[in-house]
Scaffold this active site. Structure first.
Site, PDB file in Angstrom:
ATOM      1  CB  VAL A  48      21.934 -63.116 -37.398  1.00 58.84           C
ATOM      2  CG1 VAL A  48      21.365 -62.243 -38.504  1.00 58.84           C
ATOM      3  CG2 VAL A  48      21.478 -64.565 -37.583  1.00 58.84           C
ATOM      4  CB  CYS A  49      24.583 -59.348 -34.389  1.00 63.74           C
ATOM      5  SG  CYS A  49      23.064 -59.555 -33.466  1.00 63.74           S
ATOM      6  CB  ALA A  50      28.935 -61.395 -36.631  1.00 57.55           C
TER       7      ALA A  50
END
Length: 212
Positions: A48-50
């Site tokens: 999700v960070c990406a």
């Protein structure tokens, strides 16, 4: 614990800059000149960070237009930040990022900001800091829940609108779902009554209005 209405804890951290150079960044260096959106995320080379970092970067010009410095932060080193940026998206990387990525390796900043989990990773937190260095908004998500970057911009718009109204001597506040250009509210009982005269159900989001 909340930092809202408190002075943002100062820090100096190493960062991977947009040009992949390394530099130390001190939060208080922006005091008096820039708003700051500080967002934290669990770790580089994750999932999700990406998606979040790419969207924050894509919205860079929107933040710049609002005189706002965006800072991303995780507990990874600046070198790992650089490696992730230089990994192609089809290999799990993120490509160029238009704002600094801070390296909170000792986890001291995450601790001060109340976003460090027991497993040593950061929550998905967003802190909106005004030009006086005061935290005006704090949002936190659990790890599987990606953030809406446009919400950070909406809140920043609301803060700047409110500040302008105070400076002009006509204090206005921003009701539910307020967006730039929408009707504001005078913070009095009569102000509430006036607001509801032509919108008894409040400000309904445009997408919901389109469905009805």
């Amino acid at each position: 614990m909340t930092l809202v209405q408190e002075e943002a804890p100062d820090f100096t951290l190493a960062a991977c800059m947009p040009d992949d150079s390394f530099k130390e960044i001190t939060l208080s260096s922006f005091k008096g000149s820039k708003y700051v959106v500080l967002y934290t995320y669990p770790a580089d080379f994750t999932f999700v960070c990406a998606s979040e970092l790419v969207v924050f970067s894509k919205m860079q010009k929107e933040f710049e237009a609002r005189d706002c410095q965006v800072l991303g932060m995780s507990i990874d080193t600046e070198h790992v930040h650089k490696a992730w940026k230089n990994t192609p998206k089809d290999k799990g990387g993120i490509g160029p990022i238009a704002h600094p990525l801070l390296a909170d390796v000792k986890k001291e900043v995450a601790t001060k900001y109340g976003c460090l989990l027991k497993n040593g990773l950061c929550l998905r937190a967003v802190y909106i800091i005004d030009k006086a260095g005061v935290v005006r908004c704090e949002m936190k998500n659990d790890l599987p829940l990606g953030r809406n970057v446009e919400e950070a911009i909406r809140v920043l718009d609301a803060l700047q609108f409110h500040e302008k109204s105070v400076a002009e001597g006509n204090v206005q506040v921003c009701p539910a779902n307020w967006r730039k250009g929408a009707k504001s509210m005078t913070p009095t009982t009569q102000g509430v009554a006036d607001y509801f005269k032509d919108r008894p159900d409040g400000e309904v989001p445009a997408e919901k209005r389109a469905r009805t």
